[in-house]
Design an enzyme around this catalytic site. Structure first.
Site, PDB file in Angstrom:
ATOM      1  N   ALA A   1     -10.751 -38.412 -35.700  1.00 38.50           N
ATOM      2  CA  ALA A   1     -10.459 -39.364 -36.778  1.00 38.50           C
ATOM      3  C   ALA A   1      -9.294 -38.815 -37.586  1.00 38.50           C
ATOM      4  CB  ALA A   1     -11.696 -39.523 -37.659  1.00 38.50           C
TER       5      ALA A   1
ATOM      6  N   GLY B   1     -13.624 -37.646 -32.839  1.00 40.04           N
ATOM      7  CA  GLY B   1     -13.641 -39.065 -32.481  1.00 40.04           C
ATOM      8  C   GLY B   1     -12.895 -39.339 -31.192  1.00 40.04           C
TER       9      GLY B   1
ATOM     10  N   GLU C   1     -15.349 -38.765 -28.592  1.00 39.43           N
ATOM     11  CA  GLU C   1     -16.374 -39.811 -28.694  1.00 39.43           C
ATOM     12  C   GLU C   1     -15.875 -41.128 -28.102  1.00 39.43           C
ATOM     13  OE1 GLU C   1     -16.898 -38.834 -32.941  1.00 39.43           O
ATOM     14  OE2 GLU C   1     -19.040 -38.931 -32.520  1.00 39.43           O
TER      15      GLU C   1
ATOM     16  N   GLU D   1     -16.358 -31.469 -35.655  1.00 38.58           N
ATOM     17  CA  GLU D   1     -16.610 -32.032 -36.978  1.00 38.58           C
ATOM     18  C   GLU D   1     -17.334 -31.049 -37.898  1.00 38.58           C
ATOM     19  OE1 GLU D   1     -16.921 -33.537 -34.117  1.00 38.58           O
ATOM     20  OE2 GLU D   1     -16.407 -35.658 -34.244  1.00 38.58           O
TER      21      GLU D   1
HETATM   22  N1  T1G Z   1      -6.290 -36.002 -38.895  1.00 35.90           N
HETATM   23  C1  T1G Z   1      -5.128 -35.972 -39.609  1.00 35.90           C
HETATM   24  N2  T1G Z   1      -4.155 -35.042 -39.431  1.00 35.90           N
HETATM   25  C2  T1G Z   1      -4.373 -34.089 -38.508  1.00 35.90           C
HETATM   26  C3  T1G Z   1      -5.557 -34.040 -37.735  1.00 35.90           C
HETATM   27  C4  T1G Z   1      -6.539 -35.066 -37.961  1.00 35.90           C
HETATM   28  N3  T1G Z   1      -7.667 -35.130 -37.253  1.00 35.90           N
HETATM   29  N4  T1G Z   1      -5.472 -32.981 -36.898  1.00 35.90           N
HETATM   30  C5  T1G Z   1      -4.295 -32.383 -37.148  1.00 35.90           C
HETATM   31  N5  T1G Z   1      -3.632 -33.051 -38.097  1.00 35.90           N
HETATM   32  C6  T1G Z   1      -2.291 -32.730 -38.619  1.00 35.90           C
HETATM   33  C7  T1G Z   1      -2.251 -31.386 -39.308  1.00 35.90           C
HETATM   34  O1  T1G Z   1      -2.647 -31.527 -40.655  1.00 35.90           O
HETATM   35  C8  T1G Z   1      -0.782 -31.021 -39.154  1.00 35.90           C
HETATM   36  O2  T1G Z   1      -0.070 -31.797 -40.107  1.00 35.90           O
HETATM   37  C9  T1G Z   1      -0.430 -31.579 -37.782  1.00 35.90           C
HETATM   38  O3  T1G Z   1      -1.418 -32.587 -37.501  1.00 35.90           O
HETATM   39  C10 T1G Z   1      -0.482 -30.531 -36.688  1.00 35.90           C
HETATM   40  O4  T1G Z   1      -1.768 -29.917 -36.793  1.00 35.90           O
HETATM   41  C11 T1G Z   1     -15.668 -39.908 -36.202  1.00 35.90           C
HETATM   42  C12 T1G Z   1     -15.155 -38.196 -38.181  1.00 35.90           C
HETATM   43  C13 T1G Z   1      -5.536 -31.004 -32.862  1.00 35.90           C
HETATM   44  C14 T1G Z   1      -6.062 -28.627 -32.247  1.00 35.90           C
HETATM   45  O5  T1G Z   1     -11.228 -31.751 -36.555  1.00 35.90           O
HETATM   46  O6  T1G Z   1      -8.002 -28.967 -34.629  1.00 35.90           O
HETATM   47  O7  T1G Z   1     -13.206 -37.127 -35.602  1.00 35.90           O
HETATM   48  O8  T1G Z   1       0.954 -29.883 -41.374  1.00 35.90           O
HETATM   49  O9  T1G Z   1      -0.892 -27.596 -37.196  1.00 35.90           O
HETATM   50  O10 T1G Z   1      -2.003 -26.089 -34.126  1.00 35.90           O
HETATM   51  O11 T1G Z   1     -16.847 -38.105 -35.353  1.00 35.90           O
HETATM   52  O12 T1G Z   1      -4.768 -29.954 -35.477  1.00 35.90           O
HETATM   53  O13 T1G Z   1       2.234 -31.028 -39.559  1.00 35.90           O
HETATM   54  O14 T1G Z   1       1.750 -32.244 -41.715  1.00 35.90           O
HETATM   55  O15 T1G Z   1      -3.305 -27.997 -36.525  1.00 35.90           O
HETATM   56  O16 T1G Z   1      -1.166 -27.906 -32.511  1.00 35.90           O
HETATM   57  C15 T1G Z   1     -12.221 -34.181 -35.809  1.00 35.90           C
HETATM   58  C16 T1G Z   1      -8.508 -31.193 -36.211  1.00 35.90           C
HETATM   59  C17 T1G Z   1     -11.889 -35.028 -36.986  1.00 35.90           C
HETATM   60  C18 T1G Z   1      -9.334 -31.842 -35.126  1.00 35.90           C
HETATM   61  C19 T1G Z   1      -3.771 -29.282 -33.008  1.00 35.90           C
HETATM   62  N6  T1G Z   1     -11.040 -33.569 -35.262  1.00 35.90           N
HETATM   63  N7  T1G Z   1      -7.205 -30.787 -35.709  1.00 35.90           N
HETATM   64  O17 T1G Z   1      -3.498 -27.976 -33.457  1.00 35.90           O
HETATM   65  O18 T1G Z   1      -1.430 -28.398 -34.881  1.00 35.90           O
HETATM   66  S1  T1G Z   1     -13.311 -35.748 -37.718  1.00 35.90           S
HETATM   67  C20 T1G Z   1     -10.617 -32.376 -35.716  1.00 35.90           C
HETATM   68  C21 T1G Z   1      -7.064 -29.646 -34.988  1.00 35.90           C
HETATM   69  C22 T1G Z   1     -13.845 -36.896 -36.578  1.00 35.90           C
HETATM   70  C23 T1G Z   1     -15.534 -38.471 -35.772  1.00 35.90           C
HETATM   71  C24 T1G Z   1     -15.160 -37.551 -36.863  1.00 35.90           C
HETATM   72  C25 T1G Z   1      -5.652 -29.261 -34.635  1.00 35.90           C
HETATM   73  C26 T1G Z   1      -5.284 -29.557 -33.171  1.00 35.90           C
HETATM   74  P1  T1G Z   1       1.322 -31.199 -40.737  1.00 35.90           P
HETATM   75  P2  T1G Z   1      -1.883 -28.374 -36.406  1.00 35.90           P
HETATM   76  P3  T1G Z   1      -1.961 -27.515 -33.686  1.00 35.90           P
END
Ligand code: T1G
Length: 697
Positions: free
Chosen positions: A71, A110, A113, A133
């Site tokens: 998400a 997500g 999912e 998450e």
């Molecule tokens: N949403 C918004 N922005 C995100 C994002 C996300 N999920 N993931 C990364 N970014 C932005 C981050 O802030 C940065 O921004 C840029 O992307 C690069 O990230 C319904 C509710 C995917 C492994 O927890 O683990 O799904 O600083 O530096 O090292 O059940 O990002 O460039 O402006 O980390 O290559 C679940 C979180 C969400 C994944 C990539 N998903 N992200 O790593 O790049 S909750 C996560 C990561 C959800 C559902 C629920 C990592 C990455 P900026 P980065 P990276």
């Protein structure tokens, strides 16, 4: 219309009919997060594909670095926008045609999912899949706790969802999360071929929600969950999300899918509005923000670092050497004597042997890393180093001698870094003719394990040296935070305030174990006195000059150096189990009596406020002085370097949650009672008065 003549759905989602197969493509940099626009585009594309008689199957694929990574976290806290995940998933499941999910990069949260409502999943070998998450204080709210156990089994799902770990594609194939692997670099080609094979073989429209065998295996066995809870009680202490996840997986076992999804959604919504998730989402962005330096452009050219010199083969030096060896660098390790050098290389070898024994390192990596290590006694051997990190004794005159020598032997353009924890980096830089090449790289012990790296910029440190150091930190798996020069920089400077309060409080009548219990009850991993006993009460203590001037000196003079000597503030049994000590308590009480310090019962609440509010106050002073660029940087230092519970976001985030006005007012009261050290910082008072947070400073 898009290039293929099919209706482009939105700017971030397009689809095209390729030989009877609808290829739906998401392109929403940087990580194809499932924003409202992406969800809307997916819904439209799948509705169109389902309705189009010319479409026999669907492949969902992403452009850019990764499949959908979850998400859009930046949307949390804002009013929900349709379509919801559930609406998108229902449309996908109702397509009535084979849906193949084509995965590269990291299919997370997500994103996974969504992939789980596909009939089939194919990925390139380099892909990883996971439900992280829990790291955001949440749980998979779009069916992950209900569908993953149906595919991989309950026990694997419990471990994966409560840890948030990523599963490499090959392992995912083994546990049934993937149906096939594509050739690296040919995902779309192989996903289309897979879809054609499904059509040709008339394979069933496999629906994860219909799977039940793996749930049945544990139905009526509550011990599976009880044992999991027990085995992880310590790790989950203080966190709300893991228990909620376990309850959702229990619901998956006991309830039909639809009811399980409703149960999961309710638990997700509860977590989403809670303070723990707010704190952990704050931390997620804070860690990424910390890597950005306001006055150093992101495209600053970097110096090329291949060979790293490390001076000093003690605990810190060997840890630093291993950090760089683990990052794939050549390392020259310099000491002043053969014995010290042998001791240091022995520590490295033994550490790696332990990793191999525990299956954390392959023999190949073991050999490869040691082959990259060159021990030496000769400064001249550092002449080809691109970066040299000094980790010698924490005394300014020794540091300055070392840097003068480095200045003489290091090649032009080499970065000269000091690992000092407290000392003035500018004074060290002044010992060289190249202060622009000098920087602080403050590692935390054990340096090859602790993720925090305080990058200390001197007044003359060049911007490309800063940019190179910040990038290098991430290359060796560290979390870099840029800080300025002052005594103790950010982490230790704040730590000193808390330590000072703790020691004053026990002189006024509290016990060390009471103070430790209050702070450990808050969620800190170890109270100040247990921490001191563990680190060594004698760190920085000098037997020659010791004069019973403090409780700590007296304890050391008595040989009570902490765990390592079986006694410190606590007494320790052979298993190093701590018990409150009447001996150290007597030392404290006698010391206070000799100084006429009045004794009283000190309430836990006062201990809590005095130890924690001074931390927030010191953070405000650090911001005022420009030692840290952002309050969230201070949070990253304390969460990553000192074990501040991530579900409380960091001292500055937590301070805002408590209320800066409340903290400022309480500090003023404490100042009137206990002296000026409690005076609230001007910044804190101003923000409190204006009703603002640190980000609006
Ligand atoms: N949403 C918004 N922005 C995100 C994002 C996300 N999920 N993931 C990364 N970014 C932005 C981050 O802030 C940065 O921004 C840029 O992307 C690069 O990230 C319904 C509710 C995917 C492994 O927890 O683990 O799904 O600083 O530096 O090292 O059940 O990002 O460039 O402006 O980390 O290559 C679940 C979180 C969400 C994944 C990539 N998903 N992200 O790593 O790049 S909750 C996560 C990561 C959800 C559902 C629920 C990592 C990455 P900026 P980065 P990276």
């Amino acid at each position: 219309m898009n290039a293929t003549g099919n209706p482009a759905v939105t700017s971030v989602v397009t689809w095209a009919n390729e030989g009877g197969i609808a290829v739906v493509t998401v392109n929403s940099p940087p990580v194809n997060a499932l924003s409202a626009a992406v969800r809307g585009g997916l819904k439209q594309a799948f509705e169109a594909a389902a309705a189009d008689p010319a479409v026999e199957a669907v492949v969902l694929i992403c452009e850019g670095q990764t499949f959908m990574a979850g998400a859009d976290i930046s949307e949390f806290g804002k009013p929900p926008v349709s379509p919801s995940f559930r609406e998108v998933q229902d449309v996908m499941e109702a397509t009535g045609k084979p849906v193949v999910m084509a995965i590269h990069g990291t299919a997370l949260g997500g994103g996974l999912e969504i992939a789980l409502v596909g009939n089939y999943r194919i990925a390139v070998p380099s892909a990883k899949l996971g439900l992280p998450e829990v790291k955001l204080g949440l749980l998979p709210g779009a069916g992950g706790t209900q569908r993953l156990p149906r595919v991989v089994g309950v026990e694997k799902a419990l471990a994966l969802i409560t840890s948030g770990d990523q599963v490499p594609a090959k392992e995912a194939l083994k546990i049934g999360l993937l149906d096939a692997l594509a050739e690296e670099g040919h995902l779309k080609r192989d996903a289309l071929a897979f879809a054609r094979a499904v059509l040709a073989e008339k394979r069933p429209l496999k629906r994860v929600g219909d799977l039940g065998d793996k749930l049945a295996e544990v139905r009526g066995k509550p011990e599976v969950f009880a044992e999991f809870r027990k085995a992880n009680a310590r790790k989950f202490r203080g966190f709300e999300a893991p228990e909620a996840i376990i309850r959702c997986i229990e619901a998956a076992v006991d309830l039909p899918l639809e009811e399980g999804l409703v149960f999961e959604r309710a638990r997700f919504e509860e977590l989403k509005v809670g303070s723990q998730s707010a704190a952990q989402r704050h931390y997620f962005f804070a860690e990424r923000q910390a890597a950005k330096v306001p006055d150093v452009p992101a495209d600053t050219p970097l110096r090329d670092i291949q060979t790293v010199g490390v001076l000093g083969a003690g605990t810190m030096g060997t840890g630093i050497a291993m950090s760089f060896l683990n990052g794939g660098f050549r390392v020259r390790l310099l000491e002043t004597s053969e014995a010290a050098l042998e001791h240091g290389t022995g520590i490295i070898r033994k550490t790696y042997e332990g990793n191999v024994a525990r299956g954390r390192m392959s023999d190949k990596d073991f050999d490869g890393r040691l082959a990259q290590l060159t021990p030496t006694l000769d400064y001249a051997d550092l002449a080809d180093c691109d970066l040299i990190v000094e980790a010698v004794f924490e005394q300014m005159d020794i540091k300055k001698q070392v840097f003068a020598k480095l200045d003489a032997v290091a090649k032009p353009g080499a970065i000269l870094a000091t690992n000092t924890s407290y000392l003035d980096v500018n004074e060290i830089a002044a010992a060289t003719k190249r202060p622009q090449d000098v920087i602080g790289l403050h590692f935390f012990s054990p340096a090859h394990i602790m993720r925090l790296l305080e990058v200390v910029r001197g007044s003359e440190t060049a911007k490309d040296v800063i940019a190179t150091s910040m990038k290098l930190a991430r290359r060796i798996g560290k979390v870099p935070v840029l800080v300025g020069v002052c005594h103790g920089f950010v982490g230790n400077r704040i730590h000193l305030q808390r330590q000072t309060q703790a020691e004053r409080i026990v002189l006024e009548g509290a016990t060390p174990w009471q103070v430790d219990a209050v702070l450990e009850g808050f969620g800190l991993p170890m109270g100040p006195f247990r921490m001191r006993d563990m680190a060594g009460n004698d760190v920085g203590w000098n037997r020659e000059t010791s004069s019973s001037a403090t409780v700590r000196e007296i304890l050391n003079e008595m040989g009570r150096h902490g765990q390592k000597s079986g006694a410190g503030y606590y007494d320790y049994d052979a298993g190093r189990k701590p018990t409150p000590s009447e001996i150290s308590l007597k030392v404290i009480r006698d010391f206070a009596a000799a100084r006429g310090i009045a004794q009283r019962e000190i309430p836990d609440e006062e201990i809590f406020e005095r130890c924690l509010y001074v931390m927030v106050n010191e953070g405000a002073k650090i911001l005022e002085e420009g030692i840290a660029s952002r309050a969230s940087d201070i949070d990253v230092v304390w969460v990553t370097g000192y074990g501040w519970p991530v579900y409380r976001g960091g001292p500055m985030f937590w301070g805002e949650l408590v209320g800066l006005d409340r903290i400022s007012a309480r500090l003023s009261e404490l100042a009137a009672l206990h002296g000026d050290s409690f005076q609230p910082a001007a910044l804190l008072q101003r923000l409190a008065a204006e009703g603002k947070g640190f980000a609006q400073a």
